[in-house]
Design an enzyme around this catalytic site. Structure first.
Site, short mmCIF file in Angstrom:
data_model
loop_
_atom_site.label_atom_id
_atom_site.label_comp_id
_atom_site.label_asym_id
_atom_site.label_seq_id
_atom_site.Cartn_x
_atom_site.Cartn_y
_atom_site.Cartn_z
N LYS A 111 0.84 -1.21 0.00
CA LYS A 111 0.00 0.00 0.00
C LYS A 111 0.87 1.25 0.00
O LYS A 111 0.57 2.23 -0.68
CB LYS A 111 -0.93 0.01 1.22
N LYS A 193 -3.63 -11.10 -6.78
CA LYS A 193 -4.58 -11.90 -5.99
C LYS A 193 -6.02 -11.45 -6.24
O LYS A 193 -6.28 -10.26 -6.39
CB LYS A 193 -4.21 -11.66 -4.51
N LYS A 196 -11.27 -8.43 -2.72
CA LYS A 196 -12.40 -7.50 -2.69
C LYS A 196 -11.93 -6.06 -2.55
O LYS A 196 -12.63 -5.14 -2.88
CB LYS A 196 -13.34 -7.85 -1.53
P1 TYM Z 1 -8.87 -11.59 4.64
O1 TYM Z 1 -10.22 -11.14 5.07
O2 TYM Z 1 -8.11 -10.74 3.71
O3 TYM Z 1 -8.98 -13.02 4.05
C1 TYM Z 1 -9.63 -14.07 4.77
C2 TYM Z 1 -9.00 -15.40 4.42
O4 TYM Z 1 -9.14 -15.63 3.01
C3 TYM Z 1 -7.87 -15.87 2.43
N1 TYM Z 1 -7.86 -15.31 1.08
C4 TYM Z 1 -7.48 -15.98 -0.01
N2 TYM Z 1 -7.06 -17.24 -0.19
C5 TYM Z 1 -6.77 -17.62 -1.45
N3 TYM Z 1 -6.88 -16.80 -2.53
C6 TYM Z 1 -7.29 -15.53 -2.40
N4 TYM Z 1 -7.41 -14.74 -3.47
C7 TYM Z 1 -7.63 -15.07 -1.09
N5 TYM Z 1 -8.09 -13.89 -0.61
C8 TYM Z 1 -8.21 -14.05 0.72
C9 TYM Z 1 -6.87 -15.16 3.35
O5 TYM Z 1 -5.58 -15.67 3.22
C10 TYM Z 1 -7.49 -15.41 4.70
O6 TYM Z 1 -7.12 -16.68 5.21
N6 TYM Z 1 -6.17 -10.38 8.66
C11 TYM Z 1 -7.05 -11.38 8.08
C12 TYM Z 1 -8.26 -11.66 8.96
C13 TYM Z 1 -7.90 -12.00 10.35
C14 TYM Z 1 -7.40 -13.25 10.82
C15 TYM Z 1 -7.24 -13.09 12.22
C16 TYM Z 1 -7.10 -14.47 10.18
C17 TYM Z 1 -8.03 -11.17 11.42
N7 TYM Z 1 -7.63 -11.83 12.53
C18 TYM Z 1 -6.76 -14.14 13.03
C19 TYM Z 1 -6.62 -15.51 10.99
C20 TYM Z 1 -6.45 -15.34 12.38
C21 TYM Z 1 -7.53 -10.89 6.73
O7 TYM Z 1 -7.56 -9.72 6.46
O8 TYM Z 1 -7.98 -11.89 5.92
#
Ligand code: TYM
Length: 330
Positions: A111, A193, A196
């Protein structure tokens, strides 16, 4: 029984990437692990969200968790901000994290590199809150997609540092990244990737997208001019991505799909991927509609928050005693 914990941050609608890389794995694991899954609403607000839209996205996320197969009888499902210990431990974690560590986080670096303006302090310290999210519950594993692995690794470093400074307090968790589907790429830009937050709707399939639109997005996926369906991620990232989506959802290996497609064209592969994705989404969407109209979400979140809080408050109390900020409790 070993414990797992994970979360999704619904800054918008959940995507096919979230489903393949994370959510569907939570569902698979819930029979064999004690599963904690929450909706990371505090993480959502690191970037401004329209409050009305955010409320809808959060409710949709819970409904989709269940529609995708998470069972509130087996998994603890809750809203992050309903368990206030997350924010409190998040602050303590920030006091145990170095600026250099946060500067190395690729999501933040990306970013910065794009010269995005209005980046908040919350976005910068987000990995500290994520460490708290995890360490409150002493999970053995944290199932995530590839892009979140670095944050779980930082969590391990923070936990080890804390344990060394203040004596054994946290279990050091392992990230669990599945082999197939760990990084689903954008359909119209397969070097990035599927996400959203990229504001790229053509490249991103949302779980609640109209199925005709989904088919159109997949049929217009960017490919290449090689003309052969084979596994070559470097030179054919678009085809590789379609094979990955297919394989993750159908369970068929990429090699076997390629063998079946000897001498066939990209259009046929896209149509098959579209059938598989739409078939899966159709089931999810019909369950989602039932759940939204059933009114069951409030009760599920209340029960989930109670169960999560029971663990989180004991852990936070222990941490606060260890670091010496309590006066009367030893
Ligand atoms: P987030 O919301 O960006 O994504 C949630 C989960 O989806 C996976 N993911 C993907 N996997 C494969 N291909 C993609 N294009 C793709 N886009 C998203 C992410 O790797 C993730 O597993 N910080 C985290 C949320 C979070 C969290 C936590 C996760 C907050 N606290 C504690 C685990 C443990 C996040 O922004 O994920």
């Amino acid at each position: 029984m070993k414990r797992m914990l994970s979360a999704i941050k619904p800054t918008g609608q959940l995507t096919l990437g979230n489903y393949i890389g994370a959510l569907r794995n939570f569902v698979k694991y819930q029979d064999d692990y004690e599963m904690y899954v929450f909706v990371a609403n505090l993480h959502c607000i690191t970037v401004y969200q329209d409050p009305k839209q955010l409320r809808k996205n959060l409710k949709d996320a819970v409904a989709l968790y269940i529609a995708c197969g998470l069972d509130p009888e087996k998994s603890v499902i809750f809203l992050q901000s309903d368990v206030m210990e997350h924010a409190q431990l998040g602050y303590i974690m920030a006091c145990n994290t170095y600026l250099g560590e946060l500067n190395r986080m690729t999501q933040f670096k990306d970013k910065m590199a794009k010269n995005e303006t209005g980046l908040t302090a919350g976005l910068y310290t987000y990995p500290c809150l994520m460490a708290a999210d995890i360490l409150l519950y002493d999970p053995d594993y944290v199932p995530v997609g590839d892009d979140q692995k670095q944050h779980v690794e930082l969590t391990r470093d923070i936990a080890e540092r804390f344990n060394n400074r203040y004596s054994e307090t946290f279990k050091v968790p392992e990230p669990l990244v599945s082999k197939v589907g760990k990084r689903i790429m954008s359909l119209n830009d397969p070097l990035h990737k599927m996400s959203k937050s990229e504001g790229n709707d053509k490249g991103c399939v949302y779980l609640l997208d109209d199925l005709k639109a989904v088919r159109k997005k997949i049929m217009s996926a960017v490919t290449d001019s090689v003309g052969i369906i084979q596994i070559d991620q470097e030179n054919q990232p678009g085809i590789y991505n379609l094979l990955e989506i297919h394989s993750a959802l159908s369970g068929e290996s990429k090699e076997s799909i390629c063998n079946r497609y000897q001498g066939k064209g990209y259009g046929e592969l896209k149509a098959e991927v579209a059938d598989i994705v739409c078939g899966e989404l159709e089931k999810i969407q019909s369950r989602y509609n039932e759940i939204i109209s059933s009114g069951m979400i409030d009760k599920i979140l209340e029960d989930g928050a109670n169960k999560a809080h029971y663990i989180a408050y004991k852990k936070l109390a222990k941490v606060q005693r260890k670091i010496g900020i309590e006066i009367n409790k030893k």
